[in-house]
Design a protein around this motif. Structure first.
Motif, PDB file in Angstrom:
ATOM      1  N   SER A   5      58.867  81.053  50.093  1.00  0.00           N
ATOM      2  CA  SER A   5      58.964  79.923  51.037  1.00  0.00           C
ATOM      3  C   SER A   5      58.831  80.408  52.680  1.00  0.00           C
ATOM      4  O   SER A   5      58.144  79.545  53.218  1.00  0.00           O
ATOM      5  CB  SER A   5      60.362  79.124  51.056  1.00  0.00           C
ATOM      6  OG  SER A   5      60.552  78.629  50.077  1.00  0.00           O
ATOM      7  N   VAL A   6      58.997  81.459  52.909  1.00  0.00           N
ATOM      8  CA  VAL A   6      58.888  81.981  54.378  1.00  0.00           C
ATOM      9  C   VAL A   6      58.056  83.014  54.769  1.00  0.00           C
ATOM     10  O   VAL A   6      57.708  83.242  55.725  1.00  0.00           O
ATOM     11  CB  VAL A   6      60.341  82.521  54.964  1.00  0.00           C
ATOM     12  CG1 VAL A   6      61.389  81.396  54.783  1.00  0.00           C
ATOM     13  CG2 VAL A   6      60.934  83.829  54.151  1.00  0.00           C
ATOM     14  N   ILE A  22      63.609  73.039  56.694  1.00  0.00           N
ATOM     15  CA  ILE A  22      62.319  73.088  56.126  1.00  0.00           C
ATOM     16  C   ILE A  22      62.440  72.733  54.800  1.00  0.00           C
ATOM     17  O   ILE A  22      63.213  73.527  54.202  1.00  0.00           O
ATOM     18  CB  ILE A  22      61.549  73.890  56.613  1.00  0.00           C
ATOM     19  CG1 ILE A  22      61.860  75.407  56.237  1.00  0.00           C
ATOM     20  CG2 ILE A  22      61.085  73.922  58.267  1.00  0.00           C
ATOM     21  CD1 ILE A  22      61.032  76.508  56.740  1.00  0.00           C
ATOM     22  N   PRO A  23      61.465  72.349  54.083  1.00  0.00           N
ATOM     23  CA  PRO A  23      61.328  72.265  52.541  1.00  0.00           C
ATOM     24  C   PRO A  23      61.111  73.652  51.990  1.00  0.00           C
ATOM     25  O   PRO A  23      60.512  74.452  52.740  1.00  0.00           O
ATOM     26  CB  PRO A  23      60.218  71.406  52.189  1.00  0.00           C
ATOM     27  CG  PRO A  23      59.891  70.590  53.663  1.00  0.00           C
ATOM     28  CD  PRO A  23      60.389  71.394  54.677  1.00  0.00           C
ATOM     29  N   GLY A  24      61.773  73.953  50.935  1.00  0.00           N
ATOM     30  CA  GLY A  24      61.362  75.187  50.409  1.00  0.00           C
ATOM     31  C   GLY A  24      60.244  75.198  49.331  1.00  0.00           C
ATOM     32  O   GLY A  24      59.656  73.905  49.204  1.00  0.00           O
ATOM     33  N   LYS A  25      60.188  76.199  48.395  1.00  0.00           N
ATOM     34  CA  LYS A  25      58.973  76.162  47.484  1.00  0.00           C
ATOM     35  C   LYS A  25      59.353  75.114  46.590  1.00  0.00           C
ATOM     36  O   LYS A  25      58.293  74.626  46.015  1.00  0.00           O
ATOM     37  CB  LYS A  25      58.887  77.588  46.853  1.00  0.00           C
ATOM     38  CG  LYS A  25      60.032  77.951  46.228  1.00  0.00           C
ATOM     39  CD  LYS A  25      59.850  79.305  45.650  1.00  0.00           C
ATOM     40  CE  LYS A  25      61.089  79.624  44.644  1.00  0.00           C
ATOM     41  NZ  LYS A  25      60.809  81.047  44.196  1.00  0.00           N
ATOM     42  N   GLU A  26      60.473  74.684  46.314  1.00  0.00           N
ATOM     43  CA  GLU A  26      60.867  73.542  45.399  1.00  0.00           C
ATOM     44  C   GLU A  26      60.612  72.178  45.869  1.00  0.00           C
ATOM     45  O   GLU A  26      60.721  71.048  45.145  1.00  0.00           O
ATOM     46  CB  GLU A  26      62.342  73.688  44.922  1.00  0.00           C
ATOM     47  CG  GLU A  26      62.515  74.982  44.113  1.00  0.00           C
ATOM     48  CD  GLU A  26      63.019  76.244  45.047  1.00  0.00           C
ATOM     49  OE1 GLU A  26      63.538  75.768  46.326  1.00  0.00           O
ATOM     50  OE2 GLU A  26      63.180  77.136  44.508  1.00  0.00           O
ATOM     51  N   GLY A  27      60.305  71.916  47.263  1.00  0.00           N
ATOM     52  CA  GLY A  27      59.907  70.867  47.676  1.00  0.00           C
ATOM     53  C   GLY A  27      61.243  70.430  48.516  1.00  0.00           C
ATOM     54  O   GLY A  27      62.111  71.154  48.617  1.00  0.00           O
ATOM     55  N   SER A  28      60.869  69.261  49.009  1.00  0.00           N
ATOM     56  CA  SER A  28      61.980  68.692  49.786  1.00  0.00           C
ATOM     57  C   SER A  28      63.215  67.811  49.210  1.00  0.00           C
ATOM     58  O   SER A  28      63.025  67.251  48.344  1.00  0.00           O
ATOM     59  CB  SER A  28      61.269  67.522  51.033  1.00  0.00           C
ATOM     60  OG  SER A  28      62.573  66.914  51.616  1.00  0.00           O
ATOM     61  N   LEU A  29      64.426  68.137  50.016  1.00  0.00           N
ATOM     62  CA  LEU A  29      65.633  67.415  49.548  1.00  0.00           C
ATOM     63  C   LEU A  29      65.874  66.166  50.360  1.00  0.00           C
ATOM     64  O   LEU A  29      66.829  65.658  50.019  1.00  0.00           O
ATOM     65  CB  LEU A  29      66.922  68.600  49.233  1.00  0.00           C
ATOM     66  CG  LEU A  29      66.567  69.793  48.532  1.00  0.00           C
ATOM     67  CD1 LEU A  29      67.759  70.631  48.872  1.00  0.00           C
ATOM     68  CD2 LEU A  29      66.456  69.366  47.117  1.00  0.00           C
ATOM     69  N   GLY A  30      65.232  66.229  51.313  1.00  0.00           N
ATOM     70  CA  GLY A  30      65.404  65.196  52.218  1.00  0.00           C
ATOM     71  C   GLY A  30      66.495  65.358  53.041  1.00  0.00           C
ATOM     72  O   GLY A  30      66.879  64.488  54.039  1.00  0.00           O
ATOM     73  N   ILE A  31      67.088  66.523  53.054  1.00  0.00           N
ATOM     74  CA  ILE A  31      68.200  66.828  54.214  1.00  0.00           C
ATOM     75  C   ILE A  31      67.719  67.062  55.643  1.00  0.00           C
ATOM     76  O   ILE A  31      68.180  66.473  56.617  1.00  0.00           O
ATOM     77  CB  ILE A  31      68.983  68.027  53.822  1.00  0.00           C
ATOM     78  CG1 ILE A  31      69.406  67.847  52.343  1.00  0.00           C
ATOM     79  CG2 ILE A  31      69.993  68.334  54.760  1.00  0.00           C
ATOM     80  CD1 ILE A  31      69.858  69.270  51.915  1.00  0.00           C
ATOM     81  N   GLY A  32      66.492  67.555  55.635  1.00  0.00           N
ATOM     82  CA  GLY A  32      65.963  67.679  57.026  1.00  0.00           C
ATOM     83  C   GLY A  32      65.538  66.271  57.732  1.00  0.00           C
ATOM     84  O   GLY A  32      65.854  66.293  58.910  1.00  0.00           O
ATOM     85  N   MET A  33      64.936  65.417  57.040  1.00  0.00           N
ATOM     86  CA  MET A  33      64.604  64.267  57.493  1.00  0.00           C
ATOM     87  C   MET A  33      65.884  63.443  57.723  1.00  0.00           C
ATOM     88  O   MET A  33      65.961  62.712  58.729  1.00  0.00           O
ATOM     89  CB  MET A  33      63.819  63.548  56.519  1.00  0.00           C
ATOM     90  CG  MET A  33      63.087  62.163  57.186  1.00  0.00           C
ATOM     91  SD  MET A  33      62.298  62.338  58.737  1.00  0.00           S
ATOM     92  CE  MET A  33      60.719  62.320  58.249  1.00  0.00           C
ATOM     93  N   ALA A  34      66.745  63.512  57.177  1.00  0.00           N
ATOM     94  CA  ALA A  34      68.181  62.670  57.418  1.00  0.00           C
ATOM     95  C   ALA A  34      68.819  63.130  58.522  1.00  0.00           C
ATOM     96  O   ALA A  34      69.287  62.663  59.357  1.00  0.00           O
ATOM     97  CB  ALA A  34      69.217  62.894  56.029  1.00  0.00           C
ATOM     98  N   ASN A  35      68.837  64.590  58.797  1.00  0.00           N
ATOM     99  CA  ASN A  35      69.285  65.104  60.168  1.00  0.00           C
ATOM    100  C   ASN A  35      68.492  64.826  61.347  1.00  0.00           C
ATOM    101  O   ASN A  35      69.056  64.307  62.223  1.00  0.00           O
ATOM    102  CB  ASN A  35      69.155  66.694  60.034  1.00  0.00           C
ATOM    103  CG  ASN A  35      70.262  67.177  59.269  1.00  0.00           C
ATOM    104  OD1 ASN A  35      71.135  66.442  58.566  1.00  0.00           O
ATOM    105  ND2 ASN A  35      70.105  68.562  58.882  1.00  0.00           N
ATOM    106  N   VAL A  36      67.136  64.552  61.044  1.00  0.00           N
ATOM    107  CA  VAL A  36      66.266  64.087  62.244  1.00  0.00           C
ATOM    108  C   VAL A  36      66.738  62.573  62.393  1.00  0.00           C
ATOM    109  O   VAL A  36      66.599  62.126  63.657  1.00  0.00           O
ATOM    110  CB  VAL A  36      64.743  64.208  61.954  1.00  0.00           C
ATOM    111  CG1 VAL A  36      63.913  63.408  62.949  1.00  0.00           C
ATOM    112  CG2 VAL A  36      64.398  65.624  61.939  1.00  0.00           C
ATOM    113  N   LYS A  37      66.757  61.777  61.737  1.00  0.00           N
ATOM    114  CA  LYS A  37      66.946  60.327  61.704  1.00  0.00           C
ATOM    115  C   LYS A  37      68.456  60.062  62.483  1.00  0.00           C
ATOM    116  O   LYS A  37      68.481  59.420  63.273  1.00  0.00           O
ATOM    117  CB  LYS A  37      67.070  59.690  60.423  1.00  0.00           C
ATOM    118  CG  LYS A  37      67.310  58.182  60.293  1.00  0.00           C
ATOM    119  CD  LYS A  37      67.221  57.722  58.955  1.00  0.00           C
ATOM    120  CE  LYS A  37      67.601  56.277  59.096  1.00  0.00           C
ATOM    121  NZ  LYS A  37      67.527  55.665  57.710  1.00  0.00           N
TER     122      LYS A  37
END
Length: 102
Positions: free
Chosen positions: A12-13, A75-90
């Motif tokens: 991922s990084v 940031i999303p990892g190699k498995e894809g987004s869990l939605g946590i990052g977007m929830a924090n931004v919101k």
């Protein structure tokens, strides 16, 4: 001078190294905790952290939530987004604006 770092699994990084960011590849959550704390002590301004690791280290991340530095951005990892990052931004936008504009 402040640094920008990325913490997560190697797949991922690794690409962030090409952008000139400090890359920390970790194998488990315990390593990630240590790296994040070390980076916070070392004057790191921004830490990008994969959501998969962040989901398992919420108490540690909460201590940096109100601090000016480091800003921990998920940031999303190699498995894809869990939605946590977007929830924090919101949540941050709601706190700043006073309403849900997203």
């Amino acid at each position: 001078m402040y640094k920008i770092a990325v913490v997560g699994d190697q797949d991922s990084v690794l690409g962030f190294k090409a952008l000139g960011l400090e890359v920390h590849s970790v194998d488990d959550v315990d390593q990630a905790r240590k790296v994040v704390h070390d980076l916070a002590r070392d004057n790191c301004a921004i830490i990008y952290l994969t959501e998969q690791l962040a989901a398992q280290m919420q108490p540690e991340l909460d201590r940096y939530k109100e601090a000016l530095t480091p800003a921990i951005i998920l940031i999303p990892g190699k498995e894809g987004s869990l939605g946590i990052g977007m929830a924090n931004v919101k949540t941050a936008v709601e706190r700043a604006v006073g309403a849900d504009v997203l």
